[in-house]
Design a protein around this motif. Structure first.
Motif, PDB file in Angstrom:
ATOM      1  N   GLU A  55       0.839  -1.207   0.000  1.00 48.09           N
ATOM      2  CA  GLU A  55       0.000   0.000   0.000  1.00 48.09           C
ATOM      3  C   GLU A  55       0.871   1.253   0.000  1.00 48.09           C
ATOM      4  O   GLU A  55       0.568   2.225  -0.703  1.00 48.09           O
ATOM      5  N   ASP A  56       1.952   1.229   0.782  1.00 47.66           N
ATOM      6  CA  ASP A  56       2.871   2.374   0.787  1.00 47.66           C
ATOM      7  C   ASP A  56       3.489   2.571  -0.587  1.00 47.66           C
ATOM      8  O   ASP A  56       3.634   3.709  -1.056  1.00 47.66           O
ATOM      9  N   LEU A  57       3.844   1.496  -1.240  1.00 48.83           N
ATOM     10  CA  LEU A  57       4.436   1.572  -2.571  1.00 48.83           C
ATOM     11  C   LEU A  57       3.447   2.171  -3.571  1.00 48.83           C
ATOM     12  O   LEU A  57       3.827   3.000  -4.404  1.00 48.83           O
ATOM     13  N   LYS A  58       2.184   1.789  -3.459  1.00 45.30           N
ATOM     14  CA  LYS A  58       1.162   2.357  -4.343  1.00 45.30           C
ATOM     15  C   LYS A  58       1.015   3.854  -4.099  1.00 45.30           C
ATOM     16  O   LYS A  58       0.880   4.636  -5.041  1.00 45.30           O
ATOM     17  N   ALA A  59       1.039   4.255  -2.828  1.00 46.99           N
ATOM     18  CA  ALA A  59       0.922   5.679  -2.506  1.00 46.99           C
ATOM     19  C   ALA A  59       2.115   6.452  -3.070  1.00 46.99           C
ATOM     20  O   ALA A  59       1.941   7.543  -3.638  1.00 46.99           O
ATOM     21  N   HIS A  60       3.305   5.898  -2.940  1.00 41.83           N
ATOM     22  CA  HIS A  60       4.488   6.564  -3.490  1.00 41.83           C
ATOM     23  C   HIS A  60       4.411   6.631  -5.018  1.00 41.83           C
ATOM     24  O   HIS A  60       4.796   7.642  -5.614  1.00 41.83           O
ATOM     25  N   ASP A  61       3.902   5.590  -5.629  1.00 42.29           N
ATOM     26  CA  ASP A  61       3.763   5.585  -7.080  1.00 42.29           C
ATOM     27  C   ASP A  61       2.813   6.687  -7.536  1.00 42.29           C
ATOM     28  O   ASP A  61       3.091   7.400  -8.496  1.00 42.29           O
ATOM     29  N   ARG A  62       1.708   6.861  -6.811  1.00 41.71           N
ATOM     30  CA  ARG A  62       0.756   7.932  -7.150  1.00 41.71           C
ATOM     31  C   ARG A  62       1.407   9.296  -7.009  1.00 41.71           C
ATOM     32  O   ARG A  62       1.224  10.177  -7.852  1.00 41.71           O
ATOM     33  N   ARG A  63       2.175   9.477  -5.922  1.00 41.13           N
ATOM     34  CA  ARG A  63       2.849  10.760  -5.714  1.00 41.13           C
ATOM     35  C   ARG A  63       3.859  11.035  -6.820  1.00 41.13           C
ATOM     36  O   ARG A  63       3.950  12.162  -7.325  1.00 41.13           O
ATOM     37  N   ILE A  64       4.597  10.026  -7.213  1.00 39.82           N
ATOM     38  CA  ILE A  64       5.592  10.194  -8.279  1.00 39.82           C
ATOM     39  C   ILE A  64       4.902  10.524  -9.597  1.00 39.82           C
ATOM     40  O   ILE A  64       5.356  11.394 -10.344  1.00 39.82           O
ATOM     41  N   GLN A  65       3.780   9.861  -9.886  1.00 39.66           N
ATOM     42  CA  GLN A  65       3.047  10.153 -11.116  1.00 39.66           C
ATOM     43  C   GLN A  65       2.539  11.588 -11.119  1.00 39.66           C
ATOM     44  O   GLN A  65       2.586  12.268 -12.143  1.00 39.66           O
ATOM     45  N   THR A  66       2.071  12.067  -9.977  1.00 38.77           N
ATOM     46  CA  THR A  66       1.595  13.448  -9.882  1.00 38.77           C
ATOM     47  C   THR A  66       2.730  14.420 -10.165  1.00 38.77           C
ATOM     48  O   THR A  66       2.564  15.383 -10.927  1.00 38.77           O
ATOM     49  N   ILE A  67       3.888  14.168  -9.577  1.00 46.28           N
ATOM     50  CA  ILE A  67       5.039  15.046  -9.798  1.00 46.28           C
ATOM     51  C   ILE A  67       5.473  14.998 -11.256  1.00 46.28           C
ATOM     52  O   ILE A  67       5.778  16.038 -11.857  1.00 46.28           O
ATOM     53  N   GLU A  68       5.495  13.814 -11.845  1.00 47.29           N
ATOM     54  CA  GLU A  68       5.880  13.700 -13.252  1.00 47.29           C
ATOM     55  C   GLU A  68       4.909  14.457 -14.146  1.00 47.29           C
ATOM     56  O   GLU A  68       5.320  15.121 -15.103  1.00 47.29           O
ATOM     57  N   ASN A  69       3.610  14.382 -13.851  1.00 44.05           N
ATOM     58  CA  ASN A  69       2.622  15.111 -14.652  1.00 44.05           C
ATOM     59  C   ASN A  69       2.814  16.613 -14.515  1.00 44.05           C
ATOM     60  O   ASN A  69       2.653  17.349 -15.484  1.00 44.05           O
ATOM     61  N   GLU A  70       3.148  17.083 -13.331  1.00 41.29           N
ATOM     62  CA  GLU A  70       3.379  18.518 -13.136  1.00 41.29           C
ATOM     63  C   GLU A  70       4.655  18.972 -13.844  1.00 41.29           C
ATOM     64  O   GLU A  70       4.717  20.077 -14.351  1.00 41.29           O
ATOM     65  N   MET A  71       5.650  18.107 -13.878  1.00 39.43           N
ATOM     66  CA  MET A  71       6.916  18.479 -14.503  1.00 39.43           C
ATOM     67  C   MET A  71       6.810  18.544 -16.021  1.00 39.43           C
ATOM     68  O   MET A  71       7.618  19.223 -16.659  1.00 39.43           O
ATOM     69  N   LYS A  72       5.815  17.874 -16.600  1.00 40.17           N
ATOM     70  CA  LYS A  72       5.630  17.940 -18.051  1.00 40.17           C
ATOM     71  C   LYS A  72       5.337  19.363 -18.503  1.00 40.17           C
ATOM     72  O   LYS A  72       5.678  19.745 -19.613  1.00 40.17           O
ATOM     73  N   HIS A  73       4.708  20.159 -17.641  1.00 40.72           N
ATOM     74  CA  HIS A  73       4.319  21.515 -18.000  1.00 40.72           C
ATOM     75  C   HIS A  73       5.452  22.514 -17.786  1.00 40.72           C
ATOM     76  O   HIS A  73       5.354  23.651 -18.241  1.00 40.72           O
ATOM     77  N   LEU A  74       6.492  22.119 -17.102  1.00 38.34           N
ATOM     78  CA  LEU A  74       7.606  23.025 -16.834  1.00 38.34           C
ATOM     79  C   LEU A  74       8.533  23.085 -18.043  1.00 38.34           C
ATOM     80  O   LEU A  74       8.661  22.130 -18.796  1.00 38.34           O
ATOM     81  N   PRO A  75       9.196  24.232 -18.225  1.00 43.14           N
ATOM     82  CA  PRO A  75      10.114  24.335 -19.366  1.00 43.14           C
ATOM     83  C   PRO A  75      11.360  23.472 -19.140  1.00 43.14           C
ATOM     84  O   PRO A  75      11.802  23.283 -18.017  1.00 43.14           O
TER      85      PRO A  75
END
Length: 125
Positions: A55-75
């Motif tokens: 469950e912790d691994l799934k939570a970390h995976d979700r957090r990493i995906q969120t950060i990756e999605n936000e970084m797509k918009h950065l220059p």
């Protein structure tokens, strides 16, 4: 021991002998049951810990995906560098504009001072 050595027949077991073998089999079965219970108790703890870590691994995976999605918009690095160069150009143009506006500001202040003096003279008369 066979009753008739020459016949090769095995004599039938007495009820006392059967009960002894039966008691040994039950004791062995009971020991196996206790061993299974002993070893499976720690297995349950390991399973619970593994589930928590999953469950912790799934939570970390979700957090990493969120950060990756936000970084797509950065220059990226090149875009950031172009932005910095353009900002420097804009700063240079603003400095030039500031120097150009200084004489205009001085003229405005002189006109303001002249109008104040004229108003004071008209107020005296």
């Amino acid at each position: 021991m066979p009753d008739n050595p020459g016949t090769g027949k095995i004599p039938a077991m007495t009820p006392a002998e059967i009960s002894q073998y039966f008691a040994i089999a039950l004791a062995a079965l009971a020991l196996l049951g206790h061993a299974k219970g002993y070893f499976s108790s720690s297995e349950k703890e390991v399973d619970a810990r593994l589930d928590r870590h999953g469950e912790d691994l799934k939570a970390h995976d979700r957090r990493i995906q969120t950060i990756e999605n936000e970084m797509k918009h950065l220059p990226d690095r090149d875009s950031q560098h172009r932005i910095e160069l353009n900002m420097e150009k804009i700063n240079g143009r603003l400095d030039t504009l500031n120097e150009t506006l200084k004489p205009i500001k001085a003229n405005g202040e002189m006109l303001n001072q002249l109008l104040i003096e004229q108003a004071k003279e008209q107020a005296k008369t």
